[in-house]
Design a protein around this motif. Sequence first.
Motif, PDB file in Angstrom:
ATOM      1  N   ARG A 190     -30.740  -1.815 -12.170  1.00 61.43           N
ATOM      2  CA  ARG A 190     -30.198  -0.491 -11.892  1.00 61.43           C
ATOM      3  C   ARG A 190     -28.935  -0.230 -12.707  1.00 61.43           C
ATOM      4  O   ARG A 190     -28.700   0.891 -13.176  1.00 61.43           O
ATOM      5  CB  ARG A 190     -29.905  -0.360 -10.402  1.00 61.43           C
ATOM      6  N   ALA A 191     -28.101  -1.255 -12.875  1.00 62.02           N
ATOM      7  CA  ALA A 191     -26.890  -1.078 -13.669  1.00 62.02           C
ATOM      8  C   ALA A 191     -27.216  -0.755 -15.112  1.00 62.02           C
ATOM      9  O   ALA A 191     -26.516   0.033 -15.764  1.00 62.02           O
ATOM     10  CB  ALA A 191     -26.029  -2.337 -13.590  1.00 62.02           C
ATOM     11  N   ALA A 192     -28.297  -1.345 -15.632  1.00 63.06           N
ATOM     12  CA  ALA A 192     -28.701  -1.059 -17.014  1.00 63.06           C
ATOM     13  C   ALA A 192     -29.041   0.410 -17.195  1.00 63.06           C
ATOM     14  O   ALA A 192     -28.866   0.974 -18.283  1.00 63.06           O
ATOM     15  CB  ALA A 192     -29.887  -1.924 -17.415  1.00 63.06           C
ATOM     16  N   LEU A 196     -33.570  -4.400 -21.069  1.00 65.49           N
ATOM     17  CA  LEU A 196     -32.857  -5.519 -20.452  1.00 65.49           C
ATOM     18  C   LEU A 196     -33.830  -6.613 -20.047  1.00 65.49           C
ATOM     19  O   LEU A 196     -33.572  -7.804 -20.271  1.00 65.49           O
ATOM     20  CB  LEU A 196     -32.070  -5.026 -19.234  1.00 65.49           C
ATOM     21  N   GLY A 218     -24.501  -8.726 -21.424  1.00 65.52           N
ATOM     22  CA  GLY A 218     -23.302  -9.534 -21.592  1.00 65.52           C
ATOM     23  C   GLY A 218     -22.952  -9.843 -23.033  1.00 65.52           C
ATOM     24  O   GLY A 218     -23.400  -9.170 -23.972  1.00 65.52           O
ATOM     25  N   ALA A 246     -28.355  -1.399 -21.374  1.00 68.54           N
ATOM     26  CA  ALA A 246     -28.849  -2.774 -21.320  1.00 68.54           C
ATOM     27  C   ALA A 246     -27.862  -3.762 -21.926  1.00 68.54           C
ATOM     28  O   ALA A 246     -27.659  -4.856 -21.389  1.00 68.54           O
ATOM     29  CB  ALA A 246     -30.192  -2.874 -22.039  1.00 68.54           C
ATOM     30  N   ASP A 266     -30.171  -5.240  -8.818  1.00 69.03           N
ATOM     31  CA  ASP A 266     -28.891  -4.567  -9.061  1.00 69.03           C
ATOM     32  C   ASP A 266     -28.554  -4.527 -10.539  1.00 69.03           C
ATOM     33  O   ASP A 266     -27.995  -3.549 -11.041  1.00 69.03           O
ATOM     34  CB  ASP A 266     -27.769  -5.224  -8.259  1.00 69.03           C
ATOM     35  N   ALA A 267     -28.926  -5.585 -11.276  1.00 69.06           N
ATOM     36  CA  ALA A 267     -28.691  -5.592 -12.718  1.00 69.06           C
ATOM     37  C   ALA A 267     -29.579  -4.574 -13.422  1.00 69.06           C
ATOM     38  O   ALA A 267     -29.146  -3.889 -14.359  1.00 69.06           O
ATOM     39  CB  ALA A 267     -28.942  -6.987 -13.283  1.00 69.06           C
ATOM     40  N   VAL A 273     -24.927  -4.768 -19.600  1.00 71.63           N
ATOM     41  CA  VAL A 273     -25.331  -5.618 -18.483  1.00 71.63           C
ATOM     42  C   VAL A 273     -25.734  -7.003 -18.972  1.00 71.63           C
ATOM     43  O   VAL A 273     -25.463  -8.011 -18.306  1.00 71.63           O
ATOM     44  CB  VAL A 273     -26.483  -4.955 -17.702  1.00 71.63           C
ATOM     45  N   GLU A 329     -25.275   1.916 -17.255  1.00 79.17           N
ATOM     46  CA  GLU A 329     -24.304   1.329 -18.179  1.00 79.17           C
ATOM     47  C   GLU A 329     -24.906   0.959 -19.533  1.00 79.17           C
ATOM     48  O   GLU A 329     -24.173   0.719 -20.498  1.00 79.17           O
ATOM     49  CB  GLU A 329     -23.679   0.079 -17.556  1.00 79.17           C
TER      50      GLU A 329
END
Length: 265
Positions: free
Chosen positions: A122-124, A180, A134, A129, A119-120, A132, A127
Amino acid sequence: MKVLTFAARALALSSLVLTLTAPALRAQDVVVLGELHDNPHHHAEQARRVAELAPRAIVFEMLSAEQAARITPELRGDEARLREVLDWDASGWPDFSMYYPIIAAAPEAAIYGAHVPRDAARAAMTEGAAAVFGAEAARYGLDQPLDAAEQQAREAMQQEAHCNALPPEMLPAMVEMQRLRDAALARATAEALAEQGAPVAVITGNGHARRDWGLWPYLRARMPEVTLFALGQPEEGQPAPPEGVFDALRLSPAAERDDPCAAFR
């Protein structure tokens, strides 16, 4: 000027690896051992190198931090039980029998995980890298865009890796996902160095092991004083990586595998 074939250059560089003694490798803070995930020759070499290196810690791309924490001393000698505790068969990585000898090769080494959850990843892609990753993104240089030449080269590699089947507009997102993963490996390696000291071995794919990109630029941004040695393990018949991408190459026979492009057809 004499131009070496890929095989000749790999042989020359692999002889460099063989002449590097264990004390010489231990003088490096980080030793990155690249692989193609499904090639048993690569894992056998990684296990051999880890045994020689006797690292204080090993960072695995394939393990999450939570999984790494499950590897207790009493489990280190029990391959079947460790496989079960890690829920390895549900992970999607190649058979645990190829990776276990690496863990067993350094029974005193702390184990760290750098796996990026799906899920991270895919979020990268949507959104970015840095978002995600942080709050520490800037400390690792992840907030900086790639230069145009590297961006283009990485997009081309993603397209080739996916059998030229991806829509062009998807390629920048794929690069963000890889960045990422690079930065996550760098962060886990930095944590291992801070908590355990050097040397640290890193087990990861050849793409993340590269010196020109991969985990190294992000680790160097966070810890500029760190030294690193990168071993790439290509297969016979693959195109040669550019000069300077790895400190050494070890050419191996190709693994037996189905046509990876069949699914795209």
